[in-house]
Design an enzyme around this catalytic site. Structure first.
Site, short mmCIF file in Angstrom:
data_model
loop_
_atom_site.label_atom_id
_atom_site.label_comp_id
_atom_site.label_asym_id
_atom_site.label_seq_id
_atom_site.Cartn_x
_atom_site.Cartn_y
_atom_site.Cartn_z
N THR A 108 0.84 -1.13 0.20
CA THR A 108 0.20 -0.02 0.02
C THR A 108 0.71 1.29 -0.03
OG1 THR A 108 -0.01 -0.24 2.47
CG2 THR A 108 -2.00 -1.11 1.19
N GLU A 115 -9.82 0.18 1.23
CA GLU A 115 -10.79 -0.72 0.52
C GLU A 115 -12.24 -0.07 0.16
OE1 GLU A 115 -10.90 -4.10 4.06
OE2 GLU A 115 -10.00 -2.24 4.65
N LYS A 149 -8.38 8.46 7.07
CA LYS A 149 -9.63 7.46 7.17
C LYS A 149 -9.08 6.18 6.62
CE LYS A 149 -13.87 10.39 7.55
NZ LYS A 149 -15.06 10.64 6.83
N GLY A 203 -4.85 0.71 9.10
CA GLY A 203 -3.13 0.84 9.29
C GLY A 203 -2.42 2.02 9.20
#
Length: 707
Positions: free
Chosen positions: A472, A668, A664, A513
């Site tokens: 990511t 996903e 935030k 995360g």
């Protein structure tokens, strides 16, 4: 000793500006080593043997001939493996007994691990494993999921199984427009590039695991409990991860490697083959969902019911909480949601990118589109008329809810105003053209985390946190957050992650995360900056500050915290061949403070592409034995370059001044609503509703439509 400050100079902050990945060069040049690449002296290799029957018991294992094969060191099975503990609650609940390998002779599903062959080389281990003969006593099995299962039951997960208010039957009866439809989504698999791999060894009385996982302290805690060790006696490292999507937690390969390393007293590596991952690494359960909507003449909801059923294994209960999305998106006078499960003789499902929201948004947002048609309203207008002021179920205020801004900006950029609402009227040669939209939401949570930030004598800073970068860009995000918190530049910050010795930290999951880690790093950096502002001398070992966000997180005001988004899709459908092409997609999101626009856009676009895959391609099919057809990347279709044309993602401002972090997460939200937007666009092109995913060419042909 030297004295340093963080340097209060006028500069632009690092957060919010595009930065390439700090480890990018290492990855593209091959210098970054993954779990299966790292060398160990005297390394042995394990290969798992999986059951060939669906249900029964192991009657006998013929280990003798295999132990005589070249290089074979041992064969672990239920008759000789170390005993482990499973009666405990870990970070994310009770463990899946699948990971507690070789504890009994029962076989609860096809592909259950029955043995581990360990040899000097991986080739020797695989050859011996394939030669191992296992005898079974078979039992009748049940692997069929359908909507009318009498043994389906409501199941709690991280949310209650059922929520309800109002008189549903009365409100439906009083509604001017009603939709009552069943939707189905198939079994889906994570299919990350890097297979699961782990090497276990003992070093000075301490179990060490080099792994590919989504949380080193998560796996550390699970292994410690399972092997009855103090957590300090277990170290887990996971520096680089080639994708996880929810699958890389505690799995059979880590536990079996630790068992073998304990028995042999030498390092043992276990890597799952791609076909084994389809049985042992979890998957998204298929769902059967029923949505009932009732609206008044103006399109305002009077009744909403969203029920979802998913399969789970007979050894572990996992809920795919698809009905949960309705608890956030829309309110109604009568509102009922329910998540049900049915245990079958199949492997355990698990978290997969946007668990619950991905399949749930397909059903709910497709049903909203059907309601818009019945009401004679524009699909965006219908959604905006039903924007709730507070959480539909919780009643809590939203920290921010900028869904309307996403729709307005998306509609402007997509050209929605020029859309003819009638289905099946746009044509370009052999292609029928259509456009569709859907809303998206995903929770913005956080987990308690610790971080260590050190001021070094040379004027640089070192950050240590047990974060996980599963592709990511987490390292880069943490670097930018730390640089701003220390009032310095990113090139003066070094970030080390993926080591349980750094202390507890949240996992890379649930889009939590970056939010969790940034909170901890920011807190440690702020305290360190205060100490340095006093002109404190820095000793050779540096000055280190440790943070812990547990108390701060517990004191956070209770609100509905979510990312939101609006998905738009244009498709072309060939009614003669059934082929569907997604010509363009646009996603506009409200996702809080964007740390790194470069990697954030990458995450959002990646999720949207997965939405294309979900809508048109992905489907794992089991035969009557519970085994999968085509359990590999050749047989399990995902969207490839030829399937992806123009995909754009952007965001609107989404401030939350009361939040200490403002982040935030974007990992996903990109997949949520994407499949629904495509399905709605297919209806607009053809005039036919497709309520079962994927929308394959044969299904298009069978359903018919405008030719």
């Amino acid at each position: 000793m030297t004295t340093a400050t963080t340097g209060r100079t006028t500069r632009k902050g690092a957060v919010g500006t595009a930065h390439t990945r700090v480890e990018g060069r290492d990855k593209v040049t091959g210098a970054a080593r993954y779990a299966g690449d790292i060398p160990f002296a005297d390394l042995a290799h394990g290969w798992l043997v999986l059951s060939t029957v669906t249900r029964g018991r192991i009657r006998a294992i013929e280990t003798g001939p295999v132990l005589d094969m070249p290089g074979v060191l041992t064969v672990l099975h239920h008759g000789n493996a170390p005993r482990v503990e499973t009666d405990y609650v870990g970070m994310l609940g009770a463990p899946d007994p699948t990971a507690a390998v070789f504890q009994h002779d029962r076989v609860p599903h096809a592909g259950w691990p029955v043995a581990l062959v360990v040899a000097e080389t991986p080739e020797q281990a695989r050859e011996a494993a394939e030669a191992l003969v296992v005898h079974y006593d078979t039992e009748p099995h049940d692997t069929a999921l359908d909507a009318d299962r009498p043994d389906a039951r409501p199941a709690d997960s991280h949310m209650p199984a059922v929520t309800e208010k109002g008189d549903l039957a009365a409100e439906l009866a009083a509604s001017a427009h009603v939709v009552d439809v069943e939707y189905r989504t198939p079994e889906e698999h994570h299919s990350m590039m890097e297979p699961h791999a782990a090497t276990a060894h003992w070093d000075g009385g301490r179990l060490e695991l080099v792994d590919s996982n989504q949380g080193t302290t998560w796996v550390q805690g699970e292994l410690a409990k399972m092997f009855s060790l103090d957590e300090s006696a277990v170290r887990v490292r996971s520096e680089h991860i080639g994708g996880g999507f929810g699958s890389k937690g505690l799995r059979v390969h880590q536990v079996s490697a630790a068992m073998a390393a304990t028995m042999l007293q030498r390092p043992v590596r276990v890597v799952l083959a791609r076909r084994q991952m389809f049985s042992l690494a979890g998957y998204r359960s298929p769902t059967v969902q029923r949505v009932r909507l009732g609206a008044d003449a103006d399109g305002r909801l009077r009744a909403l019911e969203h029920r979802s059923l998913n399969q789970t294994s007979t050894v572990y209960q996992f809920v795919e909480p698809s009905a949960g999305v309705a608890r956030v998106m829309y309110d109604a006078t009568a509102h009922r949601t329910a998540n049900h499960v049915v245990p079958l003789d199949v492997p355990s499902p698990t978290w997969m990118r946007a668990p619950g929201e991905a399949p749930g948004s397909f059903a709910l947002e497709a049903a909203l589109d059907e309601l818009a048609e019945k009401c004679g309203l524009d699909p965006i207008d219908l959604r905006l008329r039903n924007e709730p002021e507070t959480g539909p179920v919780s009643g809590l205020p939203f920290s921010s809810r900028n869904l309307a801004a996403c729709f307005r900006e998306g509609a402007r950029r997509f050209g929605w105003a020029d859309r003819d609402p009638r289905p099946g009227v746009r044509r370009e040669g052999r292609w029928l053209l259509g456009t569709g939209t859907a809303a998206a939401s995903f929770g913005a949570g956080a987990l308690p985390s610790t971080a260590l930030v050190t001021a070094e004598p040379d004027g640089t800073f070192t950050v240590r946190i047990a974060a996980a970068d599963i592709g990511t860009g987490a390292r880069t995000a943490i670097t930018l957050v730390a640089a701003d918190a220390l009032e310095t530049t990113p090139d003066r910050v070094r970030v080390h992650i993926g080591d349980s010795d750094f202390g507890p930290a949240g996992i890379a999951g649930g889009s939590m995360g970056t939010r969790s880690w940034a909170w901890a790093v920011g807190a440690a950096a702020a305290e360190l900056r205060e100490r340095l502002s006093l002109g404190t001398a820095i000793p050779p070992e540096g000055i280190t500050v440790r943070s812990d966000t547990t108390e701060a997180l517990a004191s956070l005001a209770q609100k509905e915290r979510h990312s939101f988004g609006a998905q738009f899709a244009e498709v072309a459908v060939d009614p003669t061949t059934g082929e569907i092409r997604v010509r363009r997609m646009l996603g506009i999101f409200a996702a809080g403070r964007i740390v790194n626009p470069l990697t954030a856009r990458n995450q959002l676009v990646g999720g949207m592409i997965w939405g294309i895959s979900m809508a048109l391609h992905e489907e794992a099919v089991r035969d009557h034995t519970g085994g999968l057809y085509g359990a590999d990347l050749a047989g399990y279709h995902v969207a490839t370059n030829a399937d992806v044309l123009r995909v754009e993602a952007d965001w609107v401002d989404d401030p939350d001044p009361d939040d200490p972090v403002g982040i935030k997460g974007v990992g996903e939200i990109g997949i949520v609503g994407a499949a629904a937007a495509i399905a709605n666009a297919v209806w607009h092109a053809t005039g036919v509703r497709h309520r079962t995913l994927p929308i394959r060419p044969d299904r298009v042909l069978e359903a018919g439509g405008h030719a």
